[in-house]
Write a protein that holds these residues in place. Sequence first.
Motif, short mmCIF file in Angstrom:
data_model
loop_
_atom_site.label_atom_id
_atom_site.label_comp_id
_atom_site.label_asym_id
_atom_site.label_seq_id
_atom_site.Cartn_x
_atom_site.Cartn_y
_atom_site.Cartn_z
N ARG A 27 0.85 -1.19 0.00
CA ARG A 27 0.00 0.00 0.00
C ARG A 27 0.89 1.25 0.00
O ARG A 27 1.98 1.24 0.52
N HIS A 32 -3.68 3.13 -0.14
CA HIS A 32 -4.22 2.49 -1.33
C HIS A 32 -3.23 1.48 -1.87
O HIS A 32 -2.02 1.60 -1.67
N ARG A 33 -3.74 0.48 -2.58
CA ARG A 33 -2.86 -0.51 -3.20
C ARG A 33 -1.89 0.17 -4.14
O ARG A 33 -2.24 1.09 -4.85
N PRO A 36 -3.38 -1.50 -8.71
CA PRO A 36 -4.76 -1.96 -8.64
C PRO A 36 -4.90 -3.35 -9.24
O PRO A 36 -4.08 -3.76 -10.04
N CYS A 42 -10.39 -9.40 -9.80
CA CYS A 42 -11.50 -8.58 -9.32
C CYS A 42 -12.61 -9.37 -8.66
O CYS A 42 -13.44 -8.79 -7.98
N ASP A 46 -11.66 -8.49 -2.60
CA ASP A 46 -10.80 -7.50 -1.96
C ASP A 46 -10.56 -6.34 -2.93
O ASP A 46 -9.44 -6.05 -3.30
N VAL A 47 -11.65 -5.71 -3.36
CA VAL A 47 -11.55 -4.64 -4.33
C VAL A 47 -11.89 -3.33 -3.64
O VAL A 47 -12.91 -3.21 -2.97
N GLU A 48 -11.03 -2.36 -3.80
CA GLU A 48 -11.22 -1.05 -3.19
C GLU A 48 -11.77 -0.08 -4.23
O GLU A 48 -11.27 -0.01 -5.35
N TYR A 50 -11.77 3.49 -5.31
CA TYR A 50 -10.95 4.66 -5.06
C TYR A 50 -11.71 5.96 -5.29
O TYR A 50 -11.39 7.00 -4.71
N THR A 99 -6.90 5.33 -9.52
CA THR A 99 -6.84 4.02 -8.87
C THR A 99 -5.52 3.84 -8.11
O THR A 99 -5.30 2.80 -7.51
N VAL A 141 -14.42 9.47 -3.06
CA VAL A 141 -15.20 8.59 -2.19
C VAL A 141 -15.88 9.37 -1.08
O VAL A 141 -17.06 9.15 -0.78
N SER A 166 -12.14 1.27 -9.56
CA SER A 166 -11.35 0.37 -8.73
C SER A 166 -10.10 -0.13 -9.45
O SER A 166 -9.24 -0.73 -8.83
#
Length: 177
Positions: A27, A32-33, A36, A42, A46-48, A50, A99, A141, A166
Motif C-alpha cells: 500500500r 491504497h494498493r 490496482p 477482481c 478484496d476490491v477497493e 478509489y 486508482t 469517495v 477500482s
Amino acid sequence: ESGVRVTTMRVALLALVIVSSWAHPPRNAMGHRENPPNNTLCTLGDVEFYSYHAHVTFDDFSGSESKAVALRLQALFAHTFGLNSTSVDPVACDDFNTTHGSSPPLCLIDNDYGPSDPKKGHYGSPACPFTNAEWAAFVPVDRFQEVEKFFVQNRAGLDVMFHPNSGCEVYDHRDWA
C-alpha cells in the motif's frame, strides 16, 4: 534427513511469503494498493473503490428538451458544489491515475456533446460506451453520498449512472454501475 528438513522449511517459508504478499498487496502512503487489481483478480472480493464517476445522459440534437434540462442540471451541479464553471479542464481534473490514490477533487471530467474538442474535455457525442450525449463528474469517495443525494433530488427525469473506479475496468462499468 536434516538437509531435506531444511530445504522443506525453506520452500514452506518462501511459499508463505509469496501467499502473504499476494493476499496483502503493498500500500502507498494513503493506504491504497500500489497496483490496482487486474480484471482476473477482481472477483476475489478484496476490491477497493478509489473514486466514482457520475454520468448524466441526454439527447444531443437541435431543440432537444433533455439537452436543455441536462445543461441546466450541470450548471446547478457546478453552483451547488462550488465549481468555477461547467467547463471541463482535463489538466486540473485529470482522473487518469485515480486508482493509485492520487485523486483530484470533485470536478467535471467530460462534456461529451456538440463538436469535439479534446483540449476542453469535449469528445463529441455519442462517446463510447454511451449511445447518447453525456456530461460527467469525478466524485471522490468522501463526497459520494452528497453527490448521489444531489442527483436523486435534482435529476429531473434524466438518467444518471454512477460507477466506481477500482482498476477493474470491466466490472466497474458493467457489473458495479
